[in-house]
Structures are given as structure tokens and as C-alpha cells.
Design an enzyme around this catalytic site. Sequence first.
Site, PDB file in Angstrom:
ATOM      1  N   HIS A  23       0.815  -1.227   0.000  1.00  0.00           N
ATOM      2  CA  HIS A  23       0.000   0.000   0.000  1.00  0.00           C
ATOM      3  C   HIS A  23       0.843   1.269   0.000  1.00  0.00           C
ATOM      4  O   HIS A  23       0.293   2.367  -0.098  1.00  0.00           O
ATOM      5  CB  HIS A  23      -0.944  -0.008   1.209  1.00  0.00           C
ATOM      6  CG  HIS A  23      -2.273   0.652   0.939  1.00  0.00           C
ATOM      7  ND1 HIS A  23      -2.570   1.260  -0.258  1.00  0.00           N
ATOM      8  CD2 HIS A  23      -3.381   0.801   1.714  1.00  0.00           C
ATOM      9  CE1 HIS A  23      -3.799   1.760  -0.209  1.00  0.00           C
ATOM     10  NE2 HIS A  23      -4.313   1.490   0.975  1.00  0.00           N
ATOM     11  N   ASP A  80      -2.297   1.654  -4.723  1.00  0.00           N
ATOM     12  CA  ASP A  80      -3.568   1.997  -4.072  1.00  0.00           C
ATOM     13  C   ASP A  80      -4.667   1.052  -4.541  1.00  0.00           C
ATOM     14  O   ASP A  80      -4.475   0.237  -5.443  1.00  0.00           O
ATOM     15  CB  ASP A  80      -3.937   3.461  -4.338  1.00  0.00           C
ATOM     16  CG  ASP A  80      -3.992   3.788  -5.827  1.00  0.00           C
ATOM     17  OD1 ASP A  80      -4.481   2.939  -6.607  1.00  0.00           O
ATOM     18  OD2 ASP A  80      -3.547   4.883  -6.219  1.00  0.00           O
TER      19      ASP A  80
END
Length: 532
Positions: free
Chosen positions: A502, A506
Site C-alpha cells: 500500500h 492503491d
Amino acid sequence: MSDFILPDIGEGIVECELVKWLVSEGDVIEEDQPVAEVMTDKALVEIPAPYKGRVTRLYYKEGDIAKVHAPLFELVDESESDGQAPAASSPEPAKAEPASEAHTESATRPASDDDATEDFILPDIGEGIVECEVVEWRVAEGDEIEEDQPVVDVMTDKAMVEITAPKAGRVTKLYHQQQAMAKVHAPLFAFIPRDREEPDEPKAKPEPTAQLSTATASPVASASRQRTPASPAVRRLVREHELNLGDIAGSGKDGRVLKADVLAHLEEGPKPAQTQAHADDTQAATTGGARRQPAPEQEVRVEPIRGMKAAMAKSMVKSATTIPHFIYSEDIDVTDLLKLREQLKPEAEARGSRLTLMPFFMKAMALAVQEFPVLNSQLNDDVTEIHYLPHCNIGMAVDGKAGLMVPNIKGVESLSLLGIADEVARLTEAARSGRVSQEDLKGGTITISNIGALGGTYASPIINAPEVAIVALGRTQKLPRFDANGQVVEHAIMTVSWAGDHRIIDGGTIARFCNRWKGYLESPQTMLLHMG
């Protein structure tokens, strides 16, 4: 006494700056204790001690440039020095002697023998590996060997490695017994090359050396000639309980000792003591004790985490605690893909290839990566740069003999489906036998875990760092779906679960990437439009 050889500390790195010594000459250090900090062009790296010992020499000053694969410091093994007094009975001197430098060996060996024999130095057998376990000698002292003949099997924390002879000759000494730990860059065995072998008479002169060699290495030699068949895990269990493998009756093929045989042997061992203890109790207690007789089954069995399991444990902890994972799941309709596979399967078998669904998943992934290259990238150590990798090397998690391995197929984007299928079959067989090469384990860029082959639909896979994404394939299920006319029909549905880093991936990116990958798999004919 032996030199600690600076191991590989990063791909392509050949030297580093010695930033700080954390110990001094004369210090006694523990295994894995930090010894020095070195700076590469990528990061600051802490160098740990390979084993407990006393530092006798530091080869560099702070600020100097140290070379990879060159001595960094000199270390005396404290455990070996303690065991040198009973020279005739203890095998330790035989292990301590070859670990010295070449000039030390010449001082302890007779000149005539030193002129004739050569030591085989255990080479680098994996990045960062400094020692390995001697699993099985394939030869004994006095045996004639040919060039490239397998001499010994050793187990690293990554795989089983077969060590071959560098040239033809005669083995004169085995420096380690089976199940002993051998150091990288230290002598493994001694031999006389065939083109330099001398008559037997001069070799019979140094009697004390010959007697010591025979006394220390005879258990290994006899074990090689009359070896009881057993797997490395079973041998480790026997060693942990201080048993003799030859005393255990094997129930497997050709007398092979199985894990169940060892446990049964342990259960039988304490029975006489238990019977005597029960005889001292009352009749009621004796009756109750008889029902609970298999006491060893109730005891806690301790098994050290070593080899592949230890490496996996460290890697998974580091990945799970340093990488923020983003989990994304999706259903893929593989009905048409299964039909296409059945059509292509006979032709693949005619060419000697086993066509599973995995080659389709990998090829579709390599095509989707071309549109979303961030899924096939890596972060630098400082998390300041994204390195987009030129080739898609797809790893596949395999539950092998030595533990979980993730070999990878190089350059999937340029391989045909049959080429990928052949590589999948080769790496699966190698991983299950514990004999994957180091080259096949390096360089992965993205990973597939086919957990559905064992069961289950959803998973939360852990990223195989330094990669940034991994997908777990669930099992295929026959489920009802509506067709274009609103009619309920049967479809083959597979659930996939993605984990992305992350920090750079995304939710929108991984969703769009998965949609593209899913599109290729649900309409596999569309892949033809994009294959180079």
C-alpha cells in the site's frame, strides 16, 4: 580459528565501507551478535557473528573499503577449542584443523602429505549463507572419485544442494561427520588428484596423522557404506533425542526409517521404568496408570525451527511488519478457460508438456503487467525510489520437502504457454524434492500462490519481499450465475485474493490491474491480440 568471509550483501555489490566495529580484538562474541556495520551504495547493513567465539583479528579499520568474498575478521570457535584436549577420541580437532589458513595447515601436516593432497573448499552455495548441514556423504575415505561425481548432500536454509567433485582422484579425509555443520569457505574434504597421486609407500610414513584421520572419520565412512535410509527430518529427530539410527527398525521401503518408527521407538524406551514405578503404587493406582501408559504421547515434543522453515519465518515476519498490505478479492469465471485448456491439452501432451491452468494465469499476468508496471516493481531500502523491472519473473509458492519454496519462471512475457508449462513442471518437481537451484529462487518480481489446490476460497497472502504484490488462487467451484437472457446456468468460478504494497499501490490501481487480468482469463482468446 577461521576467517569470517564477507558474504553477498546485495545483488551486484562487490565492496562496502566499514562504518563501525561493534567489537574489539579479544572480545568473546555470541552467535548472531552484531559485529560490524558496513555501508553499501544502497543501505547500512549489520554483519552478525556466524557462531560463538573470540575475535582475534580485525582486517579493516573504520572507514576502509571491504571486499565481498574476502576475510572481514578472524574468529576462534570457543566450543572447538574447549574440545581439543581428548584428541584421540573427539572429532572436534578434525573440524578445527581444516578451518585454519593455508600456512597453518602446512605447519600441522607432514610435508609429503601436504604436497600430495588438496582440500576441497566449500564454495558459496547461496546469497548470505555461511554454513550448511552435512546430510549424507556419497563417498568414504579411500574411495576413487570421478570429475563431477556427487560427493555429498548438504542442506542450507533454502534447499538441498549436491556437491560434486572438482576433478578425479582419491578421497583421503572427510572433515565433517553427517549431521555436522560445515562452514562456507572452509575445507569440506581432502583428496589426491589422480594426475598427482603417489605410490602407497610414501603415504604410509606419517602414521600419527593417518591414525587420527581413521579414528575421527571412521564413523562417517561406515555410515556411508552401511547407511540406514531415512529423510533429513527423521535424522534430525533422531539426533535431537540422542538416539542411534541403526537401533531403530525401519518399516519403510528397503528398511527406511520413518518418523512413526522413531516415535514408536521413543515410546518403547521408558516402559521398563514406568512399570517399576507403577509396581510401587497401590493396586488402584496401577490400574489407572495402565490406562494412561502411552505417557510419551502426552509430553511436549520440541522441534527446532531450522532450514527452510527458519528462513520463511524470518522473511514472513519482516514482510508482515514492514509492508502495509492492501487486500483485494475478486471472482473470476474460468468456464471458457477450462474449455480452451481441454481443447489444447491433447496437443500439449503429444509434445510432452502437461498443460494446467497455471501457464494461462501467468501469461495473462505478464500481459496485464505491461499496462500496470507498478505491480512488477520494487522499492529501494530508503523507500525513496520505485524500480520498474524489465522482465516479469513470476514466482509460484510450492509446499516442498524442505518447506515452502518460491521458485520463479524468468521472462514469462517472452515464453509460450508450452514453455511456461514446462518450467512449471520442472520447478514444481525440483521444489518438492528440495533441490531447487539458487538461480531459480532469485530474481522474482511477482508471486502466485495456488492455495486452492489444497482447499479454501479466500486468503490474505503475505507479500514475498522485495516484491510488491502477490495473489492467492482459491479453489474452482461450480456456482449458479445468470446468463444474458436471465437464465440460471452453471459456471466455474474461482476466487482470487490479492495483497499489494500500500506504500505504492492503491486500491484503484490493483482493482484496474485485476480487471485487466480477469478479462484475459474470462476471454482467453483475447490474449492472442497482445502476445508479442
